[in-house]
Write a protein that holds these residues in place. Structure first.
Motif, PDB file in Angstrom:
ATOM      1  N   THR A 125       0.836  -1.200   0.033  1.00  0.00           N
ATOM      2  CA  THR A 125      -0.087   0.007   0.113  1.00  0.00           C
ATOM      3  C   THR A 125       0.971   1.178  -0.092  1.00  0.00           C
ATOM      4  O   THR A 125       1.859   1.402   0.854  1.00  0.00           O
ATOM      5  CB  THR A 125      -1.000   0.013   1.276  1.00  0.00           C
ATOM      6  OG1 THR A 125      -1.918  -0.940   1.130  1.00  0.00           O
ATOM      7  CG2 THR A 125      -1.800   1.266   1.106  1.00  0.00           C
ATOM      8  N   THR A 165       0.868   5.463   0.100  1.00  0.00           N
ATOM      9  CA  THR A 165       0.136   6.689   0.699  1.00  0.00           C
ATOM     10  C   THR A 165       0.937   7.790   0.474  1.00  0.00           C
ATOM     11  O   THR A 165       2.313   7.833   0.552  1.00  0.00           O
ATOM     12  CB  THR A 165      -0.197   6.505   2.157  1.00  0.00           C
ATOM     13  OG1 THR A 165       1.013   6.493   2.743  1.00  0.00           O
ATOM     14  CG2 THR A 165      -1.206   5.453   2.346  1.00  0.00           C
ATOM     15  N   HIS A 166       0.220   8.566  -0.302  1.00  0.00           N
ATOM     16  CA  HIS A 166       1.083  10.343  -0.504  1.00  0.00           C
ATOM     17  C   HIS A 166      -0.031  11.279  -0.216  1.00  0.00           C
ATOM     18  O   HIS A 166      -1.361  10.811  -0.415  1.00  0.00           O
ATOM     19  CB  HIS A 166       1.738  10.023  -2.035  1.00  0.00           C
ATOM     20  CG  HIS A 166       1.103   9.620  -2.980  1.00  0.00           C
ATOM     21  ND1 HIS A 166       0.625  10.325  -4.057  1.00  0.00           N
ATOM     22  CD2 HIS A 166       0.457   8.235  -3.276  1.00  0.00           C
ATOM     23  CE1 HIS A 166      -0.001   9.823  -5.064  1.00  0.00           C
ATOM     24  NE2 HIS A 166      -0.250   8.398  -4.424  1.00  0.00           N
ATOM     25  N   ASN A 172      -2.468  14.237  -0.589  1.00  0.00           N
ATOM     26  CA  ASN A 172      -3.655  14.721  -1.399  1.00  0.00           C
ATOM     27  C   ASN A 172      -4.061  13.558  -2.500  1.00  0.00           C
ATOM     28  O   ASN A 172      -4.395  13.900  -3.564  1.00  0.00           O
ATOM     29  CB  ASN A 172      -3.274  15.835  -2.159  1.00  0.00           C
ATOM     30  CG  ASN A 172      -2.794  16.998  -1.237  1.00  0.00           C
ATOM     31  OD1 ASN A 172      -3.438  17.340  -0.196  1.00  0.00           O
ATOM     32  ND2 ASN A 172      -1.844  17.855  -1.462  1.00  0.00           N
ATOM     33  N   ALA A 173      -3.924  12.453  -2.192  1.00  0.00           N
ATOM     34  CA  ALA A 173      -4.314  11.279  -2.900  1.00  0.00           C
ATOM     35  C   ALA A 173      -4.984  10.167  -2.250  1.00  0.00           C
ATOM     36  O   ALA A 173      -4.396  10.032  -1.061  1.00  0.00           O
ATOM     37  CB  ALA A 173      -3.097  10.817  -3.908  1.00  0.00           C
ATOM     38  N   ARG A 174      -5.722   9.253  -2.882  1.00  0.00           N
ATOM     39  CA  ARG A 174      -6.233   7.971  -2.299  1.00  0.00           C
ATOM     40  C   ARG A 174      -4.816   7.070  -2.236  1.00  0.00           C
ATOM     41  O   ARG A 174      -3.990   6.976  -3.129  1.00  0.00           O
ATOM     42  CB  ARG A 174      -7.140   7.256  -3.177  1.00  0.00           C
ATOM     43  CG  ARG A 174      -8.527   8.375  -3.143  1.00  0.00           C
ATOM     44  CD  ARG A 174      -9.555   7.372  -4.010  1.00  0.00           C
ATOM     45  NE  ARG A 174     -10.931   8.248  -3.770  1.00  0.00           N
ATOM     46  CZ  ARG A 174     -11.974   7.957  -4.524  1.00  0.00           C
ATOM     47  NH1 ARG A 174     -12.011   6.736  -5.273  1.00  0.00           N
ATOM     48  NH2 ARG A 174     -13.231   8.541  -4.458  1.00  0.00           N
ATOM     49  N   HIS A 184       6.043  10.199   0.239  1.00  0.00           N
ATOM     50  CA  HIS A 184       4.927   9.038   0.398  1.00  0.00           C
ATOM     51  C   HIS A 184       5.801   8.124   1.344  1.00  0.00           C
ATOM     52  O   HIS A 184       6.784   7.927   1.442  1.00  0.00           O
ATOM     53  CB  HIS A 184       4.978   8.346  -1.235  1.00  0.00           C
ATOM     54  CG  HIS A 184       6.285   7.789  -1.974  1.00  0.00           C
ATOM     55  ND1 HIS A 184       7.301   8.536  -2.447  1.00  0.00           N
ATOM     56  CD2 HIS A 184       6.550   6.412  -1.877  1.00  0.00           C
ATOM     57  CE1 HIS A 184       8.218   7.717  -2.760  1.00  0.00           C
ATOM     58  NE2 HIS A 184       7.745   6.309  -2.451  1.00  0.00           N
ATOM     59  N   PRO A 240       3.516  10.220 -15.681  1.00  0.00           N
ATOM     60  CA  PRO A 240       2.702  10.882 -14.553  1.00  0.00           C
ATOM     61  C   PRO A 240       3.419  10.384 -13.129  1.00  0.00           C
ATOM     62  O   PRO A 240       4.397   9.644 -13.053  1.00  0.00           O
ATOM     63  CB  PRO A 240       1.558   9.816 -14.787  1.00  0.00           C
ATOM     64  CG  PRO A 240       2.090   8.578 -15.323  1.00  0.00           C
ATOM     65  CD  PRO A 240       3.263   8.912 -16.224  1.00  0.00           C
ATOM     66  N   GLU A 241       2.669  10.969 -12.226  1.00  0.00           N
ATOM     67  CA  GLU A 241       3.106  10.757 -10.572  1.00  0.00           C
ATOM     68  C   GLU A 241       2.326  10.194  -9.892  1.00  0.00           C
ATOM     69  O   GLU A 241       1.207  10.709  -9.679  1.00  0.00           O
ATOM     70  CB  GLU A 241       3.684  12.061 -10.251  1.00  0.00           C
ATOM     71  CG  GLU A 241       4.204  12.228  -8.981  1.00  0.00           C
ATOM     72  CD  GLU A 241       5.697  11.966  -9.132  1.00  0.00           C
ATOM     73  OE1 GLU A 241       6.252  10.859  -8.678  1.00  0.00           O
ATOM     74  OE2 GLU A 241       6.695  12.949  -9.527  1.00  0.00           O
ATOM     75  N   LEU A 260      -2.863   3.790  -2.773  1.00  0.00           N
ATOM     76  CA  LEU A 260      -2.491   3.295  -4.036  1.00  0.00           C
ATOM     77  C   LEU A 260      -2.112   1.618  -3.280  1.00  0.00           C
ATOM     78  O   LEU A 260      -1.324   1.495  -2.655  1.00  0.00           O
ATOM     79  CB  LEU A 260      -1.411   3.551  -4.907  1.00  0.00           C
ATOM     80  CG  LEU A 260      -1.312   2.928  -6.303  1.00  0.00           C
ATOM     81  CD1 LEU A 260      -2.627   3.195  -7.188  1.00  0.00           C
ATOM     82  CD2 LEU A 260      -0.013   3.866  -6.831  1.00  0.00           C
ATOM     83  N   HIS A 284       9.041  13.157  -4.640  1.00  0.00           N
ATOM     84  CA  HIS A 284       7.629  13.281  -4.249  1.00  0.00           C
ATOM     85  C   HIS A 284       7.495  12.432  -2.531  1.00  0.00           C
ATOM     86  O   HIS A 284       7.805  11.177  -2.377  1.00  0.00           O
ATOM     87  CB  HIS A 284       6.723  12.356  -5.014  1.00  0.00           C
ATOM     88  CG  HIS A 284       5.492  12.370  -4.941  1.00  0.00           C
ATOM     89  ND1 HIS A 284       4.531  13.577  -5.801  1.00  0.00           N
ATOM     90  CD2 HIS A 284       4.246  11.938  -4.239  1.00  0.00           C
ATOM     91  CE1 HIS A 284       3.356  13.174  -5.326  1.00  0.00           C
ATOM     92  NE2 HIS A 284       3.103  12.251  -4.405  1.00  0.00           N
TER      93      HIS A 284
END
Length: 276
Positions: free
Chosen positions: A46, A48-49, A51-53, A71, A103-104, A55, A69
């Motif tokens: 899993t 996490t970063h 402002n995003a759900r 995370h 993409p990021e 992943l 970035h």
């Protein structure tokens, strides 16, 4: 011509393996001045970063953060996640249009990339070994894996915009390769369109649709990317201006400052301070 060669000539690629094994629980916060390459071999991961759900990766995959970035990654408490991770530096803090194409983050299941299987087998084998030189071997293997990943993204159209998609376009690719090879040329729209075998209007519209910017915006960014590399190598602004198509150092400084938000001298000082 090798369409990827200009990027590897202009930007220094380096990787540093920092984790290999079974991750159970959450990692420390990953927030350095580099990109990240995570290769999940087995288990569930899993990510996490801000402002995003979250992943969730539950199949063997490559997860690439091309730019610095913040995370965290977490393996399940039951089975964990077998993975190898590296920081990647490929022009971070610079106008590298190749990195900007991704993409990021960029996520690809390993079964989509069969051409990477031999390199990944070596990477996994080395990650579980205790042989002398293990760290260096893993660092070089990660660099090789990233080159293969970029090549696959180009050949298989795994990204849907940016210069990678432009290079994959048979017509646009010729014009882009010309800009890369000769940034000092005083390119006109007609010359670029001719190299692509298109009318000026069709070329300009198609370029913007595929690459996401106008031909001259892309040319400017490429010239400034080359200028940044030359700055790091200690070249004078006068020499750099001539090499990237500007009449003099003043003209280069004006465009550089408008685009980057600081003068070439200020950018270089900041780059050296942060060790980028």
């Amino acid at each position: 011509m090798d369409s990827l060669a200009p990027f590897f000539e202009r930007f220094s690629l380096s990787a540093r393996m920092f984790y290999s094994g079974r991750l159970c629980g959450i990692s420390p916060n990953l927030d350095e001045q580099a990109g990240y390459l995570h290769v999940l071999r087995k288990g569930t991961l899993t990510v996490t970063h801000p402002n995003a759900r979250p992943l969730v990766l539950d199949t063997p995959s490559i997860l690439f953060f091309p730019r610095p970035h913040q995370h965290r990654v977490r393996g399940s408490e039951e089975e964990g996640a077998e993975l190898v991770c590296a920081t990647v530096e490929f022009g971070a803090g610079m106008m590298n249009p190749l990195i900007a194409s991704f993409p990021e983050p960029f996520l690809v299941p390993l079964n989509v990339l069969p051409e990477l299987a031999p390199a990944l087998a070596l990477l996994f084998a080395e990650s579980t070994s205790e042989f002398p030189g293990r760290q260096t071997a893993l660092d070089r293997l990660f660099e090789y894996v990233l080159v293969l990943l970029i090549r696959s993204a180009l050949n298989a159209h795994l990204v849907n915009s940016g210069v990678l998609l432009g290079l994959a376009d048979e017509r646009l690719g010729k014009a882009i390769e010309g800009m890369h090879k000769h940034p000092e040329t005083n390119w006109s729209l007609e010359q670029l369109a001719q190299s692509a075998g298109m009318s000026r209007a069709r070329f300009a519209a198609h370029f913007r649709k595929v690459v996401g910017m106008t031909p001259f915006d892309y040319l400017t960014d490429w010239r400034l990317a080359v200028a940044q590399t030359m700055l790091r190598k200690g070249n004078s602004l006068k020499l750099i201006a001539a090499a990237v198509g500007y009449a003099n150092a003043t003209a280069l400084t004006r465009v550089f400052t408008q685009r980057v938000g600081m003068s070439p001298t200020e950018w270089l000082a900041r780059s050296q301070k942060h060790g980028k």
